[in-house]
Each structure stands twice: as C-alpha cells, then as structure tokens.
Design an enzyme around this catalytic site. Sequence first.
Site, mmCIF file in Angstrom:
data_model
loop_
_atom_site.group_PDB
_atom_site.id
_atom_site.type_symbol
_atom_site.label_atom_id
_atom_site.label_comp_id
_atom_site.label_asym_id
_atom_site.label_seq_id
_atom_site.Cartn_x
_atom_site.Cartn_y
_atom_site.Cartn_z
ATOM 1 N N HIS A 466 6.565 9.319 4.147
ATOM 2 C CA HIS A 466 7.994 8.757 4.899
ATOM 3 C C HIS A 466 7.853 8.988 6.332
ATOM 4 O O HIS A 466 8.746 9.110 6.927
ATOM 5 C CB HIS A 466 9.290 9.611 4.326
ATOM 6 C CG HIS A 466 9.200 9.338 2.935
ATOM 7 N ND1 HIS A 466 10.225 10.325 2.229
ATOM 8 C CD2 HIS A 466 9.083 8.324 1.869
ATOM 9 C CE1 HIS A 466 10.151 9.890 1.115
ATOM 10 N NE2 HIS A 466 9.559 8.838 0.829
HETATM 11 C C1 LIG Z 1 2.899 5.551 -1.298
HETATM 12 C C2 LIG Z 1 4.315 5.081 -0.662
HETATM 13 C C3 LIG Z 1 5.313 5.708 -1.727
HETATM 14 C C4 LIG Z 1 6.437 5.468 -1.056
HETATM 15 N N1 LIG Z 1 7.586 5.726 -2.075
HETATM 16 C C5 LIG Z 1 8.840 5.410 -1.580
HETATM 17 C C6 LIG Z 1 9.941 5.496 -2.245
HETATM 18 O O1 LIG Z 1 9.839 5.691 -3.723
HETATM 19 N N2 LIG Z 1 11.169 5.366 -1.968
HETATM 20 C C7 LIG Z 1 11.497 5.002 -0.645
HETATM 21 O O2 LIG Z 1 12.649 4.764 -0.344
HETATM 22 N N3 LIG Z 1 10.642 4.885 0.303
HETATM 23 C C8 LIG Z 1 9.201 5.280 -0.184
HETATM 24 N N4 LIG Z 1 8.011 4.978 0.612
HETATM 25 C C9 LIG Z 1 8.217 4.694 2.084
HETATM 26 C C10 LIG Z 1 8.878 3.060 2.470
HETATM 27 O O3 LIG Z 1 8.198 2.434 1.403
HETATM 28 C C11 LIG Z 1 8.660 3.006 3.877
HETATM 29 O O4 LIG Z 1 9.480 3.868 4.542
HETATM 30 C C12 LIG Z 1 9.084 1.544 4.291
HETATM 31 O O5 LIG Z 1 8.105 0.690 3.384
HETATM 32 C C13 LIG Z 1 8.824 1.490 5.772
HETATM 33 O O6 LIG Z 1 8.871 0.068 6.347
HETATM 34 P P1 LIG Z 1 8.330 -0.465 7.497
HETATM 35 O O7 LIG Z 1 8.853 -1.762 7.790
HETATM 36 O O8 LIG Z 1 8.548 0.564 8.712
HETATM 37 O O9 LIG Z 1 6.777 -0.409 7.279
HETATM 38 P P2 LIG Z 1 5.841 -1.223 6.066
HETATM 39 O O10 LIG Z 1 6.650 -1.296 5.006
HETATM 40 O O11 LIG Z 1 4.660 -0.288 6.194
HETATM 41 O O12 LIG Z 1 5.341 -2.547 6.853
HETATM 42 C C14 LIG Z 1 4.631 -2.527 7.979
HETATM 43 C C15 LIG Z 1 3.943 -4.078 7.709
HETATM 44 O O13 LIG Z 1 3.295 -4.369 9.105
HETATM 45 C C16 LIG Z 1 2.115 -4.776 8.803
HETATM 46 N N5 LIG Z 1 1.327 -4.461 10.104
HETATM 47 C C17 LIG Z 1 1.096 -3.393 10.829
HETATM 48 N N6 LIG Z 1 0.386 -3.629 12.055
HETATM 49 C C18 LIG Z 1 0.205 -4.888 11.942
HETATM 50 C C19 LIG Z 1 -0.431 -5.595 12.883
HETATM 51 N N7 LIG Z 1 -0.795 -4.998 14.066
HETATM 52 N N8 LIG Z 1 -0.367 -6.843 12.910
HETATM 53 C C20 LIG Z 1 0.097 -7.476 11.761
HETATM 54 N N9 LIG Z 1 0.598 -6.766 10.701
HETATM 55 C C21 LIG Z 1 0.786 -5.426 10.817
HETATM 56 C C22 LIG Z 1 1.534 -3.740 7.557
HETATM 57 O O14 LIG Z 1 0.154 -4.313 7.095
HETATM 58 C C23 LIG Z 1 2.570 -3.803 6.734
HETATM 59 O O15 LIG Z 1 2.684 -5.100 5.956
HETATM 60 C C24 LIG Z 1 6.634 5.111 0.149
HETATM 61 C C25 LIG Z 1 5.723 4.775 1.196
HETATM 62 C C26 LIG Z 1 4.390 4.911 0.591
HETATM 63 C C27 LIG Z 1 3.033 4.429 1.330
#
Ligand SMILES: Cc1cc2nc3c(=O)[nH]c(=O)nc-3n(C[C@H](O)[C@H](O)[C@H](O)COP(=O)(O)OP(=O)(O)OC[C@H]3O[C@@H](n4cnc5c(N)ncnc54)[C@H](O)[C@@H]3O)c2cc1C
Length: 540
Positions: A466
């Site tokens: 997280h």
């Molecule tokens: C293994 C795991 C288990 C988890 N379990 C839970 C759970 O059960 N419940 C829960 O609430 N949360 C859980 N989480 C956390 C939750 O998934 C994240 O908090 C959430 O997805 C964050 O969203 P975000 O949009 O900030 O980032 P992300 O969902 O990580 O998205 C970022 C995206 O940007 C893309 N990206 C990054 N840099 C670039 C770039 N330079 N150019 C183009 N694309 C790029 C990445 O490839 C990715 O697709 C878990 C996370 C993981 C990894």
Amino acid sequence: MSRRADGYDYIIVGAGAAGCVLAARLSEDPQVRVLLLEAGGANRAREIRIPAAFSRLFKSSMDWNYSTEPEPHAHNRQLYWPRGKVLGGSSSINAMIYIRGNRLDYEHWRSLGNEGWGYADVLPYFLKSENQQRGASPYHGIGGPLCVADLRYVNPLTRAFLAGAKELGIPPNPDFNGVEQDGAGLYQVTQRNGQRHSGADAYLKPALGRSNLKVLTGAQATRVLLESNRAVGVEYVSKGATASIVADREVILSGGAINSPQLLLLSGIGPAEELKRAGIRAVTNLPGVGKNLQDHPMVSVGFLCKQPVSMASAESLGNLLRYLFFRNGPLTSNVAEAGIFARTKPGLNVPDLQLVFGPAYYVNHGFDTHKEHCFGFGPTLVGPESRGEIALKSPNPLIPPAIRANYLSTENDLRVIVEGVRLCRRIARTKAFRAYSGDELIPGSSVTSDRDIAEFVRGALQTLYHPAGTCKMGQDEMAVVDAQLRVRGIEALRVVDASIMPRVIAGNTNAPTVMIAEKAADMIRNRREFAGSAFCLATE
Ligand SMILES: Cc1cc2nc3c(=O)[nH]c(=O)nc-3n(C[C@H](O)[C@H](O)[C@H](O)COP(=O)(O)OP(=O)(O)OC[C@H]3O[C@@H](n4cnc5c(N)ncnc54)[C@H](O)[C@@H]3O)c2cc1C
C-alpha cells in the site's frame, strides 16, 4: 490556445486504479480527446481473472518487480515490492479487498488545509464508484462502475477465525465500510460474478468504444514536456523508440506512488539539490516530491492445520470445474478472506492494526510453500509513523528509482506489529480453533519474549502493498499538489493516484484511490468547462 489536430486535450499517464477512472470519466464528454498511456499491456491473463491466483502474477511480465534499498531497521534486507504493470495497474494484481479506511482519515486530510477532502466530501465519491451487491444504503451505492461483492466462498478456517475473535471479545463487524471500522469480519471484494473486477474491467472496458478515447499500451512515459512552467505534453518510449505527444489542456500523472514522483523528478520537478546531483536541470524546486513515503508493513504468522481444509487443495480438478462452471468454490477466494481492525493502545482515535487472515500458507508473498495444510495471519501496521522516500538513482527513466521505505524507524511501529503477533497466537488458541490449530510454524513457539518477537519482525517484515504519500496534497512547503491535485508551481499538470494521500489511510488503498480519481475527474471537468469557454473566445 488553439487545438492541435494531432494532440489530445488530456494525457493520462498510467492505466491503474486511478488512471482507468479518469480515462472513463473524462471521455464521457464527447468534446474532449483523451489519451491514456500505459507502460504494460492487456489484462487478459487467466491469473488476473481467477481471484485465488493473484500471487501467480508476482514477478511476471505484468509486475514492475521493484525492490527497496536495504532497509536499515529490517536487517538491511531489500524487500520485494510488486506493482501492476498492465491495464488496471495494481488493481489487476491485488487481493481485491474493498476497504475505505476510517472516516477520521479524511477528517485529518481536511484538517491539513485540504478543503473538500473531509469524510462528508469524499463519501459521495465512494458511493458514485460503487455497485454494491448488498444494495444501496447511506454508506453504499449501486449502479456505479465498480462491483463490490461478498465472497462467494468462505473457508471453514475463516469461520473459525471470526468465532475465535468473538471469543476474545472482539466485536463482529459485518461492514468495515459502514458505521464502524473496528472489529472482526469478512472482507468484501472487488469481484463480479466470482471474477476480479479491476479498474480496467470496471471503468476502462465499457469506455473503450468511444472515439474520443485512445489507449496506448506498451508506452512508458519518460518525461513531462514543459514550456516555461506549463505542461504541454509527454515524452514516452514504445518498442524502443522515443516519441512525444502534446496535451492541449492537461497532463495527469496516475503512475502510482513510485512512478508518479519518479516522473516528476525526471522532468525537473522536485528537490533542486537532489535533481542537480542526479544531473537533471531543476525547473521548479518542490522539496516534497518523492518524500513522505508511507506503507503498511506486515509479517506472516503461520500454523499447521490439523484438518485438510485449507487452500492447499484449492487447485484440485473438482475446484477447477466448480470455478469454470459455477464461478464458485475456493478459486473465487481472495485468500485474505477476513480481518480485524483494532487499536493497540488506549487513546487512539483510529485503528493502528489490521490483522489479515488467510486459510493458507502465505509467506514471502506466496513464494515459500509448505507441503501440509496451514493457515496464517498477517498482522499489519496501518498507522505507520515511519516515513521513507522515492529518489532517482539515475537520470535514465528506464532505471527504477530508489525505494527507501524506512520501515520500523520508530519504536511504536515495531511495537504495533509485535502486539499483532501476540494477538494472532491468542486467536489460534481459542476454542473455535481447537479442531484446526497444529504447531506454530512461524515464528515458532520458542519465540516468546518481546525482544525475540521484535527480532522476528525485523527479519520477516514485508509490504502489504500500500505505498502512498509521495506527491502529497497540502499547503505546507513539502506539499506537491494542492487540494485540486494541481502540481504546485506548474500549470496544466496534476497528480491523481495513491501518491497524493497526505497520510496513508488506515486500511487497503484501492477503493480510496478510485475515490480520489472520481473526485479529481469532477474537479477537472468543472475546470474544463471554464477553460472551454476561454478557448472558444480565443479562437473566434
Ligand atoms: C499485490 C498487491 C495486493 C494489493 N491488495 C490490495 C487489496 O486487496 N485491496 C486494496 O484496496 N488494495 C490493494 N493493493 C493496493 C492497490 O491495488 C493500490 O493502492 C492501487 O492500485 C493504487 O492505484 P494507483 O492508480 O495509485 O496505482 P496503480 O494501480 O499501481 O497504477 C499505476 C499504473 O501506471 C502505470 N505506469 C506507471 N508508470 C508509468 C509510466 N511512466 N508510463 C506509463 N504507464 C506507467 C503502471 O503500469 C500502472 O498500470 C494491492 C496492491 C498490490 C500490488
């Protein structure tokens, strides 16, 4: 400003939990052109859809496969940090637990000067995003894009966990996202018809037919293009070639808590001294970029199970058929089926411990295995005091940044997890567990003193996935974005993802990130209407 034929109004970097919401919401307006850039590829893998298979995605091509730097308070170990690199981002590889955190988390955000981010302000966005299987209520929405469901299969060990918690006087909580967060209960999950419902499934897929939305996969943004102090586009790498693309209105970074700050730093937006050392010309001195990194660390506490009921047999032929034909059975389990939110000392106004339970041997992210039936707990620190950072190791955008989680840098952080280990043992010894509890495998019954348990924690600590806070919203000098999520000192650039949390919420971070993006989409669209009329005037 005139509209360029080859450009887009909005470029969103990252098709993760937040980026998918933004792409769908912004492209609802047929007048705007939206480009969504994603470094990873399609989300078609079977292991994405089958809930119980999520850990199979670790270290695959759909994972950024990050590691921390040596962690000084965790025996200098470098800890594995999976992050989704695929449509849906980490919501395509996560454990699907649907948790919003505590209402006071948001009151705290607002108290830091972030107008519009109190609980009453954010609740409508949780409801807007939600399609709750149990129906609508003051705390839940129906008809939203993201399906929130009860588990279709609950293991008998999970029932024992809930009964054991009750025996210890921990109140049952049928809805962690309702009136109270504290207590013990089953998690609800982001699933639809027994399958994962990621951000890409919920938001992006239904929007893909729109002619004003383009999704470019396999495209990694390497820099935000700036003219004076305005974001005008993005440079990216695709199939080994570098290209750039212009944004007429805004660039929005949704790369997650590691990549969004990295991209700002690569673009010359960050602590000036650090940028200079990394060989990057500072455009704006923003000392908070990459700082304030927070995460929820946990340890696995594992027991042998005296009966053959755990997830060890989840992949039997019978269970596979049950899943394929009826979308039911252990393969629909998210493994971490239930949990407890608790406060480890009096006087806390928000839980600081989340105890995750799974009817499985989940050790070292599922890489370690055990041939017998087991069950396990994951006592997790959800009110961390420790703060870490993301920093550039190199001006080369393809080299991962340094991740310094700085876990356990305060005595209190360590204490909470030690208390959590003790609570796991008490639950495993309840009457409810008598028929199941065998030997304690991890840390093992010889580890009893506070000192020994603390030593175990330092040696076994891992992430609960997280990370947040590295482009924090606020008003102080370490704030990176304002309450509208606009990067301070730069025009037409926002960050919308888990990195904007000033303090990580006390719980899992996916639902809050979806909420952040829903709210941001409204903010951007209101602004767009204003900007749109200015555009008409300018071109007449
Ligand atoms: C293994 C795991 C288990 C988890 N379990 C839970 C759970 O059960 N419940 C829960 O609430 N949360 C859980 N989480 C956390 C939750 O998934 C994240 O908090 C959430 O997805 C964050 O969203 P975000 O949009 O900030 O980032 P992300 O969902 O990580 O998205 C970022 C995206 O940007 C893309 N990206 C990054 N840099 C670039 C770039 N330079 N150019 C183009 N694309 C790029 C990445 O490839 C990715 O697709 C878990 C996370 C993981 C990894």
